[in-house]
Design an enzyme around this catalytic site. Structure first.
Site, PDB file in Angstrom:
ATOM      1  N   TRP A 121      46.221  40.596  40.450  1.00  0.00           N
ATOM      2  CA  TRP A 121      46.160  39.139  40.897  1.00  0.00           C
ATOM      3  C   TRP A 121      44.576  38.663  40.724  1.00  0.00           C
ATOM      4  O   TRP A 121      44.733  37.807  41.488  1.00  0.00           O
ATOM      5  CB  TRP A 121      46.621  39.903  42.421  1.00  0.00           C
ATOM      6  CG  TRP A 121      45.425  40.893  43.260  1.00  0.00           C
ATOM      7  CD1 TRP A 121      46.008  42.438  42.640  1.00  0.00           C
ATOM      8  CD2 TRP A 121      44.651  40.966  43.331  1.00  0.00           C
ATOM      9  NE1 TRP A 121      45.506  43.310  43.072  1.00  0.00           N
ATOM     10  CE2 TRP A 121      44.248  42.371  43.670  1.00  0.00           C
ATOM     11  CE3 TRP A 121      43.803  40.042  44.153  1.00  0.00           C
ATOM     12  CZ2 TRP A 121      42.360  42.593  44.537  1.00  0.00           C
ATOM     13  CZ3 TRP A 121      42.214  40.367  44.267  1.00  0.00           C
ATOM     14  CH2 TRP A 121      42.002  41.628  44.081  1.00  0.00           C
ATOM     15  N   ASN A 122      43.847  38.849  41.123  1.00  0.00           N
ATOM     16  CA  ASN A 122      42.697  38.260  41.026  1.00  0.00           C
ATOM     17  C   ASN A 122      42.055  36.986  40.357  1.00  0.00           C
ATOM     18  O   ASN A 122      41.738  36.092  40.835  1.00  0.00           O
ATOM     19  CB  ASN A 122      41.338  39.410  40.502  1.00  0.00           C
ATOM     20  CG  ASN A 122      41.015  40.153  39.718  1.00  0.00           C
ATOM     21  OD1 ASN A 122      41.828  39.935  39.169  1.00  0.00           O
ATOM     22  ND2 ASN A 122      39.644  40.620  39.429  1.00  0.00           N
ATOM     23  N   HIS A 167      53.588  40.781  36.091  1.00  0.00           N
ATOM     24  CA  HIS A 167      51.897  40.779  36.773  1.00  0.00           C
ATOM     25  C   HIS A 167      51.780  41.561  37.917  1.00  0.00           C
ATOM     26  O   HIS A 167      53.378  42.563  39.044  1.00  0.00           O
ATOM     27  CB  HIS A 167      52.223  39.522  37.336  1.00  0.00           C
ATOM     28  CG  HIS A 167      51.141  38.445  36.964  1.00  0.00           C
ATOM     29  ND1 HIS A 167      49.727  39.064  37.865  1.00  0.00           N
ATOM     30  CD2 HIS A 167      51.519  37.379  36.835  1.00  0.00           C
ATOM     31  CE1 HIS A 167      49.232  38.510  37.818  1.00  0.00           C
ATOM     32  NE2 HIS A 167      49.514  37.551  36.623  1.00  0.00           N
ATOM     33  N   ALA A 168      51.088  41.740  39.123  1.00  0.00           N
ATOM     34  CA  ALA A 168      50.713  42.316  40.497  1.00  0.00           C
ATOM     35  C   ALA A 168      51.881  41.879  41.108  1.00  0.00           C
ATOM     36  O   ALA A 168      51.944  40.544  41.240  1.00  0.00           O
ATOM     37  CB  ALA A 168      49.716  42.156  40.853  1.00  0.00           C
ATOM     38  N   GLU A 204      40.912  46.950  30.515  1.00  0.00           N
ATOM     39  CA  GLU A 204      39.721  46.828  30.917  1.00  0.00           C
ATOM     40  C   GLU A 204      40.327  47.027  32.461  1.00  0.00           C
ATOM     41  O   GLU A 204      41.174  46.509  33.232  1.00  0.00           O
ATOM     42  CB  GLU A 204      40.122  45.002  30.888  1.00  0.00           C
ATOM     43  CG  GLU A 204      38.879  43.937  30.695  1.00  0.00           C
ATOM     44  CD  GLU A 204      39.222  44.120  32.095  1.00  0.00           C
ATOM     45  OE1 GLU A 204      37.974  44.387  32.556  1.00  0.00           O
ATOM     46  OE2 GLU A 204      38.982  42.813  32.656  1.00  0.00           O
ATOM     47  N   CYS A 263      36.208  41.690  38.582  1.00  0.00           N
ATOM     48  CA  CYS A 263      35.471  43.662  37.831  1.00  0.00           C
ATOM     49  C   CYS A 263      34.126  43.226  36.811  1.00  0.00           C
ATOM     50  O   CYS A 263      33.083  44.170  37.040  1.00  0.00           O
ATOM     51  CB  CYS A 263      36.610  43.441  36.711  1.00  0.00           C
ATOM     52  SG  CYS A 263      37.110  41.493  35.530  1.00  0.00           S
ATOM     53  N   GLU A 317      33.533  51.546  43.076  1.00  0.00           N
ATOM     54  CA  GLU A 317      33.634  49.258  43.041  1.00  0.00           C
ATOM     55  C   GLU A 317      33.861  49.632  43.956  1.00  0.00           C
ATOM     56  O   GLU A 317      34.513  49.669  44.627  1.00  0.00           O
ATOM     57  CB  GLU A 317      34.665  49.360  42.034  1.00  0.00           C
ATOM     58  CG  GLU A 317      34.780  47.510  41.207  1.00  0.00           C
ATOM     59  CD  GLU A 317      35.776  47.403  40.931  1.00  0.00           C
ATOM     60  OE1 GLU A 317      37.107  48.354  40.222  1.00  0.00           O
ATOM     61  OE2 GLU A 317      35.741  46.729  40.024  1.00  0.00           O
TER      62      GLU A 317
END
Ligand code: NDP
Length: 455
Positions: free
Chosen positions: A131-132, A156-157, A229, A263, A360
């Site tokens: 979603w980012n 998709h998210a 990724e 990320c 993270e």
């Protein structure tokens, strides 16, 4: 079953979508497979033309798509418009270069034989996306793959179904045949069956390493090509000769882009002793100046976190780091207002193995580490299970390049923000995943590099 998207700035429901039913999923897979047979034979020049159309449609409707992102996941509106422009760029890029990247390569083999490598598409490729960057990450996959002759299936998210539907619309309006790019509104529990389906020939995922491991396991057992990724905990190394004004200004951008949810955001700021105090003071002051607020407001620098549960997870990591002995220099508590807002935060004296050191932190939280010298900085930079991006700041460009070559990362920048660029390969090493997106490498991930020998 229906899926709701919720505005993280207000908690209000944005829209409701019907989930793709089992029958509809079967129809879409069949259509994708049928369309592939036609699309693989479509001349690359036509595929390129349709990508140019997609770029035009993105540019014409940039405000609409930007508002959709702002409403569904809280991206500040200016950044959302930039994201749409970047999607148009990647479409234009492959519209210009795909034919050259896919052209046969003649390799020297037996003197009397013709020996070439032909790059042929594989089939329907499943993209599991986060979603980012709800438009960019999809276009980064779709543009090279559609140009290569593959067809795309998008899972998709779950919090951005409106973006998922809008992206399918872009390709339909651009004139791509039905089935060339299809959105599947399904939950992640249905993914294994889609990966295992014979018609699906590869899978790419951008997201957490947990999701990556699950997908890689299924893809591996089905012997299907995969690209991952995943997350990152990028180091931002400041040496004693760093151009400090640029370093501080970029550090702020590098941590706060997309409200800290990227990320390739710089997450661990590693600063040599000589300039540590100056850097921390100036960095914390600048972060404190940033405007946190409504993503629809043009002046907003930092919007809400994309979901309440993500904010809770982030705050848990901050609290655990402080309990382990870390110091909070700025921020450190969710904001006292409606919506999932977290303020820019600076943690210092982070102990080894605290979450801010090992994990993270996907939000506007910067961890600053003091190291004695360059050697210790490189060691700290590489002391992570992630390996996506890294940057170093120094007035000496040769020194910078030397350090960049020592980073265990897929991307290494000297005196520049880590960023993706359609012209350059993008991807990570270690737990940040494998495979490359963008540039020539990206279009050659999901193709059969076929050796042809004509005697
Ligand atoms: P996830 O990794 O869970 O979600 C990313 C995508 O993967 C979504 O489409 C999701 O679907 C799907 N997915 C999740 N689990 C599986 C699975 N087991 N099998 C197949 N697909 C799966 O990210 P979250 O949204 O939960 O975010 C959690 C953390 O992940 C963040 O805090 C951040 O650290 C990291 N992250 C990294 C990103 C990056 O750019 N590298 C992007 C997003 C998150 P669904 O939404 O339906 O669950």
């Amino acid at each position: 079953m229906s899926i709701e998207s919720t505005n993280p700035a207000t908690g209000a429901v944005v829209d409701t979508f019907e989930e793709t039913s089992t029958d509809e999923l079967e129809d879409r897979l069949e259509r994708a497979s049928d369309t592939f047979e036609e699309w693989r034979e479509t001349p690359v020049e036509r595929r390129q033309r349709l990508l140019s159309n997609a770029a035009e449609i993105l540019r014409e409707n940039a405000d609409e798509y930007a508002e959709l992102m702002a409403r569904e996941m809280g991206k500040p509106i200016g950044q959302a418009r930039d994201e749409v422009a970047k999607c148009a760029w990647v479409c234009d890029y492959y519209a210009e270069h795909a034919a050259a990247f896919l052209a046969d390569e003649t390799l020297a083999g037996e003197p009397d034989a013709k020996t070439v490598v032909a790059y042929q598409p594989l089939g329907p490729i499943l993209a599991i996306m986060p979603w980012n960057f709800p438009f960019w990450q999809v276009f980064r996959f779709a543009a090279p793959n559609l140009a290569a002759g593959n067809v795309g299936l998008l899972k998709h998210a779950s919090n951005v179904p409106g973006c998922a539907s809008a992206i399918q619309d872009v390709f339909e309006q651009a004139g791509f045949p039905e089935g060339a790019f299809t959105t599947l509104l399904i939950g992640s529990d249905e993914i294994d069956a889609v990966i295992a389906d014979d018609r699906v020939r590869g899978v790419t995922l951008t997201g957490s390493d947990g999701a990556g491991r699950a997908v890689a396991e299924t893809a591996g057992s089905e012997l299907k090509q995969s690209v991952l990724e995943l997350g990152g905990s990028d180091p931002f190394v400041v040496l004693e000769d760093a151009p400090m004004d640029e370093a501080v200004e970029t550090a702020v951008q590098a941590r706060l882009l997309n409200s800290g949810q990227s990320c390739i955001a710089a997450k661990r700021f590693i600063v040599v002793d000589d300039v540590y105090d100056e850097f921390v003071d100036r960095f914390a002051d600048e972060l404190d100046e940033q405007v946190v607020g409504d993503p629809m407001d043009e002046d907003t620098d930092v919007g809400p976190q994309a979901r309440e549960d993500l904010l809770d997870e982030l705050h848990g990591q901050v609290e655990e780091t402080l309990e382990a002995g870390g110091e909070c220099r700025l921020g450190g508590e969710p904001m006292d207002r409606d919506g999932a807002f977290y303020p820019p935060t600076v943690l210092t004296d982070v102990p080894d193995d605290a979450p801010a050191d090992r994990e993270e932190l996907f939000g506007p939280v910067a961890s600053v580490f003091r190291v004695p010298d360059e050697e210790a900085a490189v060691e700290k930079a590489n002391d992570t299970r992630f390996g996506l991006g890294a940057s170093v700041w120094t007035a000496d460009l040769e020194r910078g390049e030397r350090v960049a070559r020592r980073f265990e990362s897929g991307l290494a920048f000297v005196n520049e923000l880590v960023k993706s660029d359609p012209r350059l390969p993008f991807g990570g090493v270690k737990d940040s995943g494998y495979g490359r997106e963008l540039a020539r490498d990206g279009i050659r991930e999901f193709v059969n590099a076929k050796t042809i020998w004509v005697q």
